[in-house]
Enzyme design. Structure first.
Site, PDB file in Angstrom:
ATOM      1  N   TRP A   1     -32.281   5.194  25.033  1.00 17.12           N
ATOM      2  CA  TRP A   1     -30.935   5.503  24.526  1.00 17.12           C
ATOM      3  C   TRP A   1     -29.913   4.540  25.115  1.00 17.12           C
ATOM      4  CZ3 TRP A   1     -29.382  11.207  23.216  1.00 17.12           C
ATOM      5  CH2 TRP A   1     -30.319  11.743  22.314  1.00 17.12           C
TER       6      TRP A   1
ATOM      7  N   ASP B   1     -28.702  14.342  40.010  1.00 18.99           N
ATOM      8  CA  ASP B   1     -29.039  15.558  39.270  1.00 18.99           C
ATOM      9  C   ASP B   1     -27.800  15.988  38.480  1.00 18.99           C
ATOM     10  OD1 ASP B   1     -29.577  18.186  38.438  1.00 18.99           O
ATOM     11  OD2 ASP B   1     -30.764  18.628  40.218  1.00 18.99           O
TER      12      ASP B   1
ATOM     13  N   LYS C   1     -29.503  17.701  23.593  1.00 17.76           N
ATOM     14  CA  LYS C   1     -30.822  18.209  23.177  1.00 17.76           C
ATOM     15  C   LYS C   1     -31.050  19.593  23.760  1.00 17.76           C
ATOM     16  CE  LYS C   1     -34.784  16.383  24.879  1.00 17.76           C
ATOM     17  NZ  LYS C   1     -35.739  15.271  24.850  1.00 17.76           N
TER      18      LYS C   1
END
Ligand SMILES: C[S@@+](CC[C@H](N)C(=O)[O-])C[C@H]1O[C@@H](n2cnc3c(N)ncnc32)[C@H](O)[C@@H]1O
Length: 243
Positions: free
Chosen positions: A53, A93, A198
């Site tokens: 991406w 993260d 997503k």
């Protein structure tokens, strides 16, 4: 590598065209339909490894201007093909990184003399965890990642269950102050910006989509052709963040 993977149409196509993963074709399809990444845009790509991406985002910037920041919990080198000096990566993260830290990584020269808004025009999240073979648990974990991406993008994790009234889709006022302390909105996404995320279809996904409708003038479900047939993976595309 499994034979199924080696003979996969999109895997072979990615290899032939120089993309580091077949997932490139998912963003290419989204890009073709919605043009989320425009020339010169600032793009945040959450869950960027191995970098397909990043490649598509950089290609979509055109020749001049723009900036792509990839974030992944794993180390991710910038792919050589299709990426240039405008692409940077950060190992972190997404559930813990702060919006202000991401905004502070934007290039200084993109700040206008009048100290215009600093932020990203597009936030993409293709994050997923390693599935555990238990689809209910997988859905819960994918929702957690999707909510983390939404929290970074618009400052809301989509977790509160209040349903929007179709007649009045005003965004909720969530927190005062933006990521850099000067904006009127929470999260890293600029007003008018776009969000692609997503998730695995299942419990909570419809509610999450409804929450996004508070923040975007249009929210669409997309299942790109490159999604594996057996997968419950789907994308939500939120266009034009409301002020
Ligand atoms: C399907 S891959 C992304 C593929 C990528 N879009 C591409 O085209 O190359 C999902 C990524 O999400 C990342 N990820 C999972 N949990 C994460 C987290 N909490 N924070 C950041 N990245 C995470 C994984 O390390 C993995 O690299």
């Amino acid at each position: 590598m499994a034979r199924r993977v080696l003979t996969d149409h999109f895997f072979l196509k990615a290899k032939a065209q120089g993309y580091v993963a077949r997932s490139a074709f998912k963003l290419l399809e989204i890009q073709q339909r919605f043009r989320v990444v425009k020339s010169g845009a600032h793009v945040l790509d959450i869950g960027c490894a191995p970098g397909a991406w990043l490649q598509v985002a950089c290609q979509s910037l055109s020749k001049k201007g723009g900036f792509v920041l990839g974030l992944d919990i794993q180390p991710c080198a910038t792919p050589k093909q299709f990426c240039d000096h405008r692409v940077h990566t950060l190992q972190a993260d997404a559930r813990e990184v702060r919006a202000a830290e991401l905004v502070s990584m934007l290039p200084v020269q993109s700040e206008t003399a009048s100290a215009g808004p600093r932020g990203f025009h597009v936030v993409l999240s293709d994050m997923c965890h390693n599935t555990v073979g238990n689809s209910a648990a997988d859905v819960v974990r994918s929702m957690e990642l999707a909510r983390s991406a939404a929290a970074l993008a618009v400052g809301e994790d989509g977790a509160d269950g209040e349903e929007p009234d179709a007649g009045k889709v005003q965004p909720k006022k969530l927190h005062e102050g933006g990521p850099a302390g000067s904006q009127e909105w929470p999260g890293v996404l600029l007003p008018g910006g776009h969000f692609v995320v997503k998730l695995l279809q299942g419990t909570g996904s419809q509610e999450f989509a409804l929450q996004l409708q508070r923040h975007f003038t249009k929210v669409s479900w997309v299942q790109p052709k490159a999604t594996r047939q057996e997968s419950r993976e789907i994308y939500l595309v939120g266009l034009n963040r409301r002020l």
